[in-house]
Design a protein around this motif. Structure first.
Motif, PDB file in Angstrom:
ATOM      1  N   VAL A 184       5.922   4.760  -0.695  1.00 43.74           N
ATOM      2  CA  VAL A 184       5.828   6.111  -0.133  1.00 43.74           C
ATOM      3  C   VAL A 184       5.936   7.176  -1.214  1.00 43.74           C
ATOM      4  N   HIS A 185       4.984   8.099  -1.201  1.00 40.16           N
ATOM      5  CA  HIS A 185       5.127   9.335  -1.976  1.00 40.16           C
ATOM      6  C   HIS A 185       5.843  10.316  -1.052  1.00 40.16           C
ATOM      7  N   ALA A 186       7.127  10.523  -1.335  1.00 42.75           N
ATOM      8  CA  ALA A 186       7.984  11.275  -0.413  1.00 42.75           C
ATOM      9  C   ALA A 186       8.226  12.696  -0.921  1.00 42.75           C
ATOM     10  N   ILE A 193      10.293   3.717  -2.302  1.00 39.82           N
ATOM     11  CA  ILE A 193      10.003   5.124  -2.614  1.00 39.82           C
ATOM     12  C   ILE A 193       9.583   5.203  -4.075  1.00 39.82           C
ATOM     13  N   VAL A 194       8.342   5.642  -4.290  1.00 39.56           N
ATOM     14  CA  VAL A 194       7.834   5.690  -5.667  1.00 39.56           C
ATOM     15  C   VAL A 194       8.278   6.976  -6.363  1.00 39.56           C
ATOM     16  N   HIS A 195       8.167   6.965  -7.650  1.00 41.74           N
ATOM     17  CA  HIS A 195       8.437   8.107  -8.557  1.00 41.74           C
ATOM     18  C   HIS A 195       9.557   9.038  -8.094  1.00 41.74           C
ATOM     19  N   VAL A 196      10.761   8.480  -8.001  1.00 41.37           N
ATOM     20  CA  VAL A 196      11.926   9.282  -7.588  1.00 41.37           C
ATOM     21  C   VAL A 196      12.364  10.147  -8.776  1.00 41.37           C
ATOM     22  N   CYS A 223       2.902  16.643 -13.188  1.00 45.43           N
ATOM     23  CA  CYS A 223       2.772  15.474 -12.333  1.00 45.43           C
ATOM     24  C   CYS A 223       3.571  15.766 -11.074  1.00 45.43           C
ATOM     25  N   SER A 224       3.375  14.945 -10.051  1.00 41.12           N
ATOM     26  CA  SER A 224       4.086  15.153  -8.788  1.00 41.12           C
ATOM     27  C   SER A 224       4.832  13.905  -8.413  1.00 41.12           C
ATOM     28  N   PRO A 225       6.129  14.038  -8.105  1.00 42.66           N
ATOM     29  CA  PRO A 225       6.947  15.234  -8.282  1.00 42.66           C
ATOM     30  C   PRO A 225       7.037  15.605  -9.766  1.00 42.66           C
ATOM     31  N   PHE A 248       0.832  -1.201   0.000  1.00 44.40           N
ATOM     32  CA  PHE A 248       0.000   0.000   0.000  1.00 44.40           C
ATOM     33  C   PHE A 248       0.855   1.233   0.000  1.00 44.40           C
ATOM     34  N   LYS A 249       0.237   2.290  -0.565  1.00 39.67           N
ATOM     35  CA  LYS A 249       0.956   3.555  -0.696  1.00 39.67           C
ATOM     36  C   LYS A 249       0.471   4.536   0.354  1.00 39.67           C
ATOM     37  N   ILE A 250       1.413   5.304   0.875  1.00 32.77           N
ATOM     38  CA  ILE A 250       1.064   6.399   1.769  1.00 32.77           C
ATOM     39  C   ILE A 250       1.689   7.687   1.230  1.00 32.77           C
ATOM     40  N   PHE A 251       1.083   8.794   1.606  1.00 35.02           N
ATOM     41  CA  PHE A 251       1.535  10.108   1.123  1.00 35.02           C
ATOM     42  C   PHE A 251       2.116  10.922   2.268  1.00 35.02           C
ATOM     43  N   MET A 252       3.230  11.585   2.008  1.00 32.19           N
ATOM     44  CA  MET A 252       3.786  12.535   2.981  1.00 32.19           C
ATOM     45  C   MET A 252       3.352  13.959   2.636  1.00 32.19           C
TER      46      MET A 252
END
Ligand code: DUC
Ligand code: ZN
Ligand code: ZN
Length: 481
Positions: A182-184, A237-240, A286-288, A150-154
């Protein structure tokens, strides 16, 4: 007994090897690998590459964004688009919003996918409401049903978790066997800067790329690594998108921590200049955000040296109305975040990675399929070509050249329009069934199946305590409330 199907005369590539072989298929599985195989039906693959179908472990399909915008794609259009680009498995998100009951969220996404998907699919969850019933009951039940990540957002006001909540969900993931994604990004930096920009009327998409600073990513990655180390919980860590972000992961890994990283086409092939074109830049937001050439280079290096494990699309398909709900007056805070990428993820990496000599074919297979299966508990059923594996296979013509016009998703645009690509999957099989033949769809709506995933090695804790945790254990001081 003759085999059902043979893919004859191609060059078979897996993460480990490359060889000339026929692939024999019986029913839904690969039954033989060798030379001179015969079967009732034959696919001639001479002069072609025969690769495992891609696995896209980060995409958003038929999902409501935190601001309430529905993706343009449903499970049919998204999976049709994916199949045409050589992807045979997707793992999209079931998104819990702040007031949602996770059980209902999961049931809804099962309903959406069941009748529409043309390829197999697993699910991740998005946890935005880590309350007692969720953490103690609904989440463990979801994990036990095969939803093992599962993904969580910071960041984002509506979805972000506090550090305490992040520790809570990490402890639950550790206990019940799930991988935390994690969306960091640092919320304070983004909201402080964007509040000022909007107040001054600086609302064009270009300011989105300013407010999501490079430092916001690096700070959040370092913080979440510290949280993960405290509770001994592997994280991905997703989408670095930044050199410092890649470096933070590299350093954590050098310390032996189980920190995994992902990057996406937008961080290899786009830059902030693509956003800086006036209001139309919304289509590239998009983010980041995409950064610059140095950041692209850092992401390529991260993929090459294994700091970044997987390359996913982060397909977040919004049509123009979702991107610009107030037309020309839309501020960058109101635009749905994300770009489409399911269909072109593999062809882009094939052309600019393998074709340009940046990565080998075996690395391509690893980054697009094998590591996804290994990380998310699908290996060796998916993600490789081996006897006993599902016959999910893409036959690539390495010389087929195209200029990107439009993809088959429902966004109505692609950020990669006009790119020259060389190499395309001409025939794609899912569980032994041709679903794309000579570039044409041959799949029935709803044929895709849900994949209950196993606990993977990636999510197994290290069993290594930081000194303070070791001390608590020695004092027999419990952590549970
Ligand atoms: N994060 C994603 O992973 N996808 C779309 C938007 C976002 O913030
Ligand atoms: Zn995200
Ligand atoms: Zn995403």
């Amino acid at each position: 007994m003759p085999l059902d199907l043979v893919i004859r005369g191609g060059t078979v590539v897996t993460a480990e090897k490359q060889l000339r072989a026929d692939i024999g298929i019986e029913g839904e599985r690969i039954a033989a690998l060798g030379e001179g195989l015969s079967a009732r039906r034959v696919i001639d693959a001479s002069g072609k590459l025969v690769l495992p179908g891609g696995i896209d472990s980060h995409c958003h399909i038929e999902q409501l964004s935190s601001m309430g915008v529905m993706t343009a794609d449903d499970f049919y259009s998204a999976t049709v688009s994916a199949a045409h680009g050589g992807t045979t498995t997707v793992i999209p998100f079931c998104a819990q919003h702040r007031n949602d009951d996770l059980r209902k969220v999961l049931a809804d996404y099962h309903d959406r996918a069941r009748t529409k998907a043309v390829i197999d699919y697993g699910f991740h969850l998005i946890i935005a409401n880590p309350d007692e019933p969720t953490l103690r009951g609904h989440l463990p039940a979801a994990i036990a049903s095969g939803v093992r990540s599962f993904k969580i957002f910071m960041t984002y006001e509506r979805t972000r978790l506090t550090d305490e909540q992040i520790l809570d969900v990490m402890a639950a993931a550790r206990r019940h066997g799930a991988l935390v994604m994690v969306h960091a990004e640092n919320q304070g930096i983004i909201s402080w800067l964007s509040g000022r920009m909007v107040k001054q009327g600086n609302t064009l998409p270009r300011y989105h790329a300013i407010c999501h600073t490079r430092g916001a990513e690096a700070e959040a990655i370092q913080r979440v690594v510290a949280l993960a180390e405290l509770v001994d919980c592997p994280v991905l860590i997703v989408h670095v998108s930044t050199p410092d972000g890649v470096e933070a992961i590299r350093q954590a890994r050098a310390r032996g921590l189980k920190v995994f990283g992902e990057t996406c086409p937008q961080y290899l092939f786009l830059t902030a200049k693509d956003i800086d074109i006036g209001i139309e830049g919304a289509l590239f937001c998009c983010s980041p955000p995409p950064r610059d050439e140095a950041a692209q280079e850092a992401c390529w290096r991260g993929l090459k040296d294994g700091t970044l494990q997987v390359y996913s699309s982060d397909h977040a398909p919004y049509a123009r109305e979702g991107k610009l709900p107030q037309g020309e007056k839309t501020t960058f805070k109101e635009m749905a975040n994300g770009v489409p990428g399911l269909e072109l993820r593999l062809p882009l990496l094939f052309s600019y990675g393998v074709g340009a000599g940046r990565i080998t074919l075996r690395e391509f297979v690893n980054l697009t399929a094998t590591r996804h299966a290994q990380t998310y508990g699908l290996y060796p059923r998916k993600g490789t070509i081996a006897v006993g594996s599902d016959a999910d296979i893409a036959v690539w013509d390495p010389r087929k050249a195209i200029t990107v016009e439009q993809t088959r998703d429902r966004t109505g645009y692609t950020p990669y329009k006009g790119r020259r690509l060389e190499g395309w999957p001409v025939t794609v099989l899912s569980r032994g069934e041709p679903i794309v033949q000579d570039g044409k769809l041959a799949a029935e709506r709803g044929r895709g199946r849900f994949l209950a995933r196993e606990p993977s090695e990636a999510l197994r804790p290290l069993g290594r305590d930081v000194p303070e945790m070791a001390q608590l254990k020695e004092w027999k001081t419990p952590l549970e409330l």
